[in-house]
Motif scaffolding. Structure first.
Motif, PDB file in Angstrom:
ATOM      1  N   ASN B 293       0.830  -1.201   0.000  1.00  0.00           N
ATOM      2  CA  ASN B 293       0.000   0.000   0.000  1.00  0.00           C
ATOM      3  C   ASN B 293       0.866   1.253   0.000  1.00  0.00           C
ATOM      4  N   LEU B 310      -1.412  10.241  -3.151  1.00  0.00           N
ATOM      5  CA  LEU B 310      -1.934   8.911  -2.845  1.00  0.00           C
ATOM      6  C   LEU B 310      -2.437   8.839  -1.406  1.00  0.00           C
ATOM      7  N   ASN B 313      -4.834   3.547   1.415  1.00  0.00           N
ATOM      8  CA  ASN B 313      -5.575   2.351   1.018  1.00  0.00           C
ATOM      9  C   ASN B 313      -5.341   1.995  -0.462  1.00  0.00           C
ATOM     10  N   MET B 314      -4.425   2.708  -1.105  1.00  0.00           N
ATOM     11  CA  MET B 314      -4.165   2.413  -2.524  1.00  0.00           C
ATOM     12  C   MET B 314      -3.011   1.433  -2.652  1.00  0.00           C
ATOM     13  N   VAL B 326       0.580   2.380 -10.185  1.00  0.00           N
ATOM     14  CA  VAL B 326      -0.611   2.270  -9.344  1.00  0.00           C
ATOM     15  C   VAL B 326      -1.238   0.946  -9.751  1.00  0.00           C
ATOM     16  N   SER B 355     -10.715  -3.017  -4.377  1.00  0.00           N
ATOM     17  CA  SER B 355      -9.529  -2.175  -4.204  1.00  0.00           C
ATOM     18  C   SER B 355      -9.291  -1.302  -5.434  1.00  0.00           C
ATOM     19  N   ARG B 358     -11.953   1.423  -5.832  1.00  0.00           N
ATOM     20  CA  ARG B 358     -11.758   2.508  -4.875  1.00  0.00           C
ATOM     21  C   ARG B 358     -10.629   3.438  -5.342  1.00  0.00           C
ATOM     22  N   THR B 359      -9.508   2.832  -5.726  1.00  0.00           N
ATOM     23  CA  THR B 359      -8.361   3.635  -6.147  1.00  0.00           C
ATOM     24  C   THR B 359      -8.691   4.456  -7.387  1.00  0.00           C
ATOM     25  N   SER B 360      -9.313   3.785  -8.354  1.00  0.00           N
ATOM     26  CA  SER B 360      -9.640   4.448  -9.601  1.00  0.00           C
ATOM     27  C   SER B 360     -10.564   5.638  -9.353  1.00  0.00           C
ATOM     28  N   GLN B 362     -10.939   7.285  -6.453  1.00  0.00           N
ATOM     29  CA  GLN B 362     -10.268   8.328  -5.675  1.00  0.00           C
ATOM     30  C   GLN B 362      -9.317   9.157  -6.546  1.00  0.00           C
ATOM     31  N   SER B 370      -8.136  -0.798 -15.421  1.00  0.00           N
ATOM     32  CA  SER B 370      -8.887  -0.668 -14.168  1.00  0.00           C
ATOM     33  C   SER B 370     -10.344  -1.091 -14.356  1.00  0.00           C
TER      34      SER B 370
END
Lengths: 343, 817
Positions: B293, B310, B313-314, B326, B355, B358-360, B362, B370
């Motif tokens: 992470n 960042l 949680n990424m 990423v 996961s 969420r990252t994408s 955020q 993705s």
């Protein structure tokens, strides 16, 4: 021993003849009045003969009296006929108005084309035994998404697609939450349609609005099948779009139904030949539907083993613009009277 | 999702047309939204050979060419060409007469034009030898496009260039991540047609002797978000352009070709569905990849050159020193493949959908990779894909594949087993399918089916669902697959149940419906307006507005607390479009924020109320040959409300005459239904008119429909008609001007006795012949006897009593009529 032996008899015959002759000479109201005075007035010819009747021996009276009555009624009918003729003649001489003047108009109103479409759809389903239910437009996340089997991170739950009032309160994105509200308050069998206004966070254009209407349907009972869903939709489509349409069903995906379908009918603008309205495919998508997902039944506390059900939904604006050939969805919300009065 | 029909055909033995394929795929639930024939713009362009080239007799820069465009040289076309590079013996792209040249290089905007037979300086020219630019396939406009010597004369140019493909634009529903690639779509086409799915052959490339493990170690610190990480290495690659078939494929599916390494990773993703990422090995510090992470606030620059902040949680792909990608979203600029790259690491991983999503979200960064990871790829497909990619890279870019594959997969994700009952399948679908049918359908999409138990009552299958179908979770999902493969259109359309009225609650909307038809019959137009209005306007009408957190615009940021703003907006719109004489009504909701405890609103704290709005403006009637025109006034709107209430069976209504006016309306009259305040009517205040830029006076009414509905259904009750003649008497009074007619009327009824049934005001007069501050009001009184004919003296007694009462109460004087 006939009446003719008596002079009165020949006088009656003479007067009858005179009346006939004179009647042919009547051409005006004045002439008619002269005619009346001559024959029918209190001192006219006929009255004179009635006077003479008094002097006739009794045994002759019935015969001559009868003749006299005949004379009187004949002359009266002559008079009536002439009166009628002269009267209608004189009316014709009255001034006739210019009949091409417009009539005195009563006001003509219209229902909004969306209302008309909604009413037509509701009429068909209510005749099939569906009741009508309503629900709030400001809805909570639970009824709009969670209870309808949308996973927590489903894209539709995003700010990009949905208008939020607070973290858990939003403007409903479809009429489906009313399904949940109905099932929460009622046990099967259920057969309802749920019309109403819905909201999507979408840019407004000729092809999309951020506010529109849907009609949702729900049927839950012990043995509701996919086959019957199809039958119901076909019955609706034939009633609403015409019995000669062709139709087909395609698999699709909605979180709250499984199996899910979309229904296409032959484009009624071009009869399936292909036109801009149907993007040259000859087919128009008219609704989405499916069997209620067991997870939805679980959410409302139904036994998903013993009851089955189907749900369907369709957009009203799209149907409305299609059936009236309206080129731009935005016109539906402008409320321009020149537009409204066309429907 | 774009799918190439040419490639689809390679994976399925399918011989029919692209239209047929599109129809079959659509029926399987993968809706083909658009069929795009790629080479269409190159209609009437063919491969030609220049068999003779001579200088133009009258122009220095022109060449007169004889171009063979079919087998026979005798039919060669004479074409005048202006390009400096045209030579005898060249294979060239020829536009025939009638062809539309996609781009005109002599036009500033490159507008297309149609080729015709022309004479150029006296020499006939029957077509055109084209440049890359003119064909719309490149930017070189300097000279003509010279084709490969092997090009076959007469072939269409589209075919020669590999552009004779058809692309399907497929709307893949979110539950089908397995169809975001060609193999997945091919599997559906094969299942629907009974054809064989032809999986791409594994290309066996000799591996180098060196082991990958000597050069690279991988450690995964977060196996929850990265359940599997596979990698291979290739050394001694030469970065360059991909072969044209690969570039054509990528262009067809909408991806820009970059170089032979990146193009292969994209190709494999579009073929098998596995996103791959290539790192420049020289730029991986410490020969080490660590999946872990990010730290909070860490900054990272992605391939597209953008810097991101960042959060912890990424999930990141790191080397010994720094982050290099990423995970599952986008690689870093710091490890990108460049022209100088010689060794590469190919990553093929399975990341947790949550996961990546969420990252994408955020980062506000959504990529082909993705999108696939967040919908769920096949966790058991990483190695096959990375081997295929390595083999293809070795083929196009040279290089040696190092021996072995690194594969960190601590906890295998195995195929799911689901029980499927035949009886349940038929019960849901309303079909009569047997075990053999169901087995056939499910195995056609790689679901293994085994009979678990069978009895007279039912048979149960155990179905093993491949890991590339994360959407199949329970029995109902398999039932859908059965329905799909059986064909929705092969299931009978039944309407079995007789109409069943058990437990049915029919809600009739008699009030709204009756009101609508009354308005329609009386010349009103119904409006439907946006419920979202601007905040400043909304606050004029209510302090408790419902605000939208993420409105489309300020103009639509608050839910309307009243129908009045909608109605005024409609008046304004019509006024500006030339319609000023208006009779409009709307039935719609208003919205207000309320205390969460009060009321029984479905969503506590938010109150919705269905209201009826009426507005009139301009001329009541237009000037006609039989009528003078007249501008509407308050008594028009009042009369509308009165008549409407008569129509919708409501008599328990009372008007409340206020002393003062609000800032919204003047001449305001309150409406009370059954003792509850339910609305108002009035004239819109001039401040409000100014705010909405409305020129003419507007009269409105707004009534809560719920308070009418609460009355329930009411039926008008019959009363006995009198057998005796009724009597009319007129009475006129002189009263002080300030006395309300309504009060006089009430008093007349009070003193008139039970036989007085109706009082009609027929004249109001002020002015000449009357003292100042006095008006004359005249009423027609309607007496209806019940038991006997009324005598004059009885009537006289009644009217005298009334006159006395009015006189006493209001100081009124009876006027002789």
């Amino acid at each position: 021993m006939t009446a003719l032996k008596y002079p009165l008899a020949s006088e009656i015959a003479a007067l009858m003849k005179a009346a006939e002759t004179r009647s042919a000479e009547v051409h005006s109201v004045d002439d008619l009045e002269k005619f009346r005075v001559e024959f029918l007035a209190r001192k006219g010819g006929i009255a004179e003969l009635f006077d003479k009747l008094k002097a006739v021996p009794n045994d002759q009276k019935p015969v001559l009296g009868k003749e006299l009555n005949k004379l009187r009624s004949h002359v009266e009918s002559l008079f009536e006929a002439m009166h009628h003729r002269l009267n209608s003649q004189s009316k014709k001489e009255e001034e006739i108005p210019d009949l091409t003047l417009p009539g005195r108009a009563l006001p003509v109103g219209t229902l909004h084309p969306i209302t008309q479409t909604l009413n037509d759809i509701a009429a068909i389903f209510t005749s099939m035994g569906f009741a009508v239910a309503n629900g709030p437009e400001i809805e909570d996340d639970y009824h709009n998404f969670e209870a309808l089997n949308f996973p927590p991170d489903h894209p539709a739950r995003d700010m990009q697609d949905t208008f939020f009032i607070s973290e858990k309160v939003l403007l409903r994105t479809h009429t489906s939450p009313v399904q949940i509200r109905v099932m929460e308050h009622q046990q099967p069998p259920i057969r309802v349609i749920m019309p109403g206004r819905v909201y999507r966070n979408e840019a407004i254009s000729a092809r999309s609005l951020s506010q529109f209407h849907q009609v949702e349907g729900l049927y839950v009972d012990r043995n509701v099948t996919f086959s019957e869903l199809k039958g119901t939709l076909v019955a609706f489509a034939k009633e609403f779009y015409g019995s000669n349409i062709k139709y087909k069903f395609r698999p699709s995906f909605f979180p709250f139904t499984e199996p899910s379908l979309e229904m296409d009918i032959t484009c009624f603008i071009c009869s399936g030949k292909g036109c801009p309205m149907c993007k040259r495919t000859g087919w128009l998508e008219i609704l989405g539907a499916g069997m209620v997902h067991p997870n939805v039944f679980r959410k409302v506390g139904y036994d998903s083993e013993s009851v089955t059900g189907f749900a369907f939904g369709m957009g009203i604006e799209r149907t409305t613009v299609l059936r009236h050939g309206i080129p731009d969805l935005r016109m539906l919300l402008e409320n321009d009277v020149k537009f409204l009065e066309q429907f | 999702m774009r799918i190439s029909f040419n490639w689809l055909r390679r994976y399925v033995g399918f011989t029919s047309t692209s239209e047929d394929a599109a129809q079959i795929i659509t029926s399987a639930g993968l809706e083909v939204e658009k069929i795009e024939p790629l080479g269409k713009h190159l209609d009437r362009f063919v491969v030609g050979e220049v068999i003779a080239a001579e200088k133009h007799p009258n122009a220095d820069k022109l060449t007169v060419c004889q171009v063979r465009v079919e087998g026979d040289s005798f039919n060669a076309l004479q074409i005048v060409c202006g390009a400096p590079n045209v030579r005898e013996g060249q294979k060239v792209a020829v536009g025939l007469v009638g062809a539309t040249v996609p781009r005109n290089q002599h036009d500033a905007n490159g507008k297309p034009f149609v080729l015709t037979k022309v004479k150029l300086r006296g020499v006939e020219s029957n077509g055109m030898i084209c440049s890359e630019y003119e064909l719309g396939i490149g930017d070189d406009a300097q000279g003509i496009l010279v084709l490969d010597g092997n090009a076959v004369v007469g072939t269409t140019l589209a075919r020669h260039l590999g552009l004779d493909d058809t692309v399907f634009e497929i709307g893949v529903t979110p539950n089908r991540p397995d169809c975001l690639n060609h193999i997945g779509v091919a599997r559906e086409l094969a299942a629907a047609t009974g054809a064989q799915l032809i999986f791409p052959e594994e290309i066996n490339r000799a591996e180098a002797r060196e082991e990958i493990s000597q050069h690279l170690t991988v450690s995964v610190k977060n196996t929850a978000d990265c359940p599997r990480y596979s990698a291979v290495m290739i050394s001694d690659v030469r970065i360059g352009p991909s072969p044209s078939w690969l570039q054509n494929f990528l262009k067809a599916v909408g991806v820009r070709p970059i170089n032979n390494v990146v193009d292969v990773t994209n190709f494999v993703m579009y073929e098998l569905g596995q996103p791959l990422h290539a790192f420049d090995y020289q730029r991986i510090a410490g020969k080490k990849i660590v999946v872990q992470n990010a730290t909070k606030g860490q900054r990272f620059i992605t391939l597209d050159g953008k810097e991101h902040k960042l959060s912890e949680n990424m999930l990141m792909i790191c080397d010994a020193e720094k982050a290099v990608a990423v995970a599952g979203v986008m690689g870093g600029l710091n490890s990108e493949i460049s022209e100088k790259t010689t060794s590469i690491v190919l990553e093929s991983a399975y990341f947790s959908p949550t996961s990546i999503r969420r990252t994408s979200k955020q980062l506000g960064l959504s990529t082909d990779a993705s999108q696939r990871f967040e919908r769920g790829i096949d966790p058991n497909g990483t190695v096959i894909a990375v081997r295929r990619a390595a083999a293809l890279i070795a083929e196009f870019a040279g290089g040696k594949i190092l021996a072995g594959v690194i594969d960190i997969y601590p906890k295998e994700i195995s195929a799911r087993e689901i029980l499927l009952r035949i009886s349940r399948t038929n019960k849901i679908l309303g079909t009569d399918l047997n075990a053999a049918d169901i087995e056939k359908y499910l195995s056609s999409i790689a679901i293994q089916v085994k009979m678990e138990s069978t009895s007279a009552a039912d048979s149960i299958f155990v179905c093993t669902v491949p890991t590339f179908r994360p959407d199949l979770l329970e029995e109902i999902d398999l039932i859908e697959e059965v329905a799909r493969l059986h064909g929705y259109n092969n299931i009978e359309d039944k309407m079995v149940s007789a109409i069943d009225f058990r437990n049915m609650h029919v809600t009739i909307a008699p009030v709204a419906d009756a009101a609508r038809s009354w308005f329609e019959a009386n010349g009103f137009h119904e409006t439907i307006s946006n419920s979202m209005i601007d905040a400043t306007t909304a606050e004029i009408f209510s302090p408790h507005t419902v605000r939208i957190l993420n409105p489309l615009s300020n103009e639509m940021s608050v839910m309307r607390p009243s129908l009045l703003p909608s109605m005024l907006q409609n008046i304004f719109f019509n006024q500006n479009h030339g319609t000023k004489d208006l009779r409009l009504f709307e039935i719609g909701k208003i919205y207000e924020q309320r205390g969460a405890n009060g009321g029984n609103d479905p969503v506590p704290g938010f109150h919705e109320e269905e209201r009826l709005g009426i507005c009139i403006s301009g001329k009541k009637q237009l000037r006609t040959w039989y009528n003078e025109d007249r501008i509407v006034d308050i008594f028009d709107i009042k009369g509308i409300v009165e008549s409407l209430f008569l129509k919708i069976l409501l008599d328990k209504i009372r008007f409340i005459y206020y002393d003062s006016s609000s800032s919204l309306t003047v001449q305001t009259i309150g409406i009370e239904i059954n003792g509850t305040y339910s609305g108002y009517l009035g004239k819109v205040s001039s401040t409000l008119l100014q705010r909405f830029q409305i020129e003419n006076d507007v009269y409105v009414a707004e009534i809560n429909l719920a308070s009418i509905k609460e009355q329930g259904r009411s039926f008008k009750q019959f009363f006995q008609l009198s057998k005796f003649p009724s009597v009319l008497r007129d009475l006129a009074f002189l009263v002080p001007k300030k006395i309300f007619v309504h009060d006089i009327e009430t008093e007349i009824f009070k003193s008139g006795g039970s036989l007085l049934k109706q009082v009609t005001l027929f004249d109001v007069y002020e002015g000449k012949n009357l003292p100042e501050n006095v008006k004359s009001v005249a009423f027609s009184l309607h007496f209806v006897p019940e038991e006997k004919t009324l005598t004059d003296s009885e009537i006289d007694a009644a009217t005298t009593k009334i006159a006395e009462a009015i006189g006493l109460k209001f100081g009124a004087e009876l006027r002789r009529m």
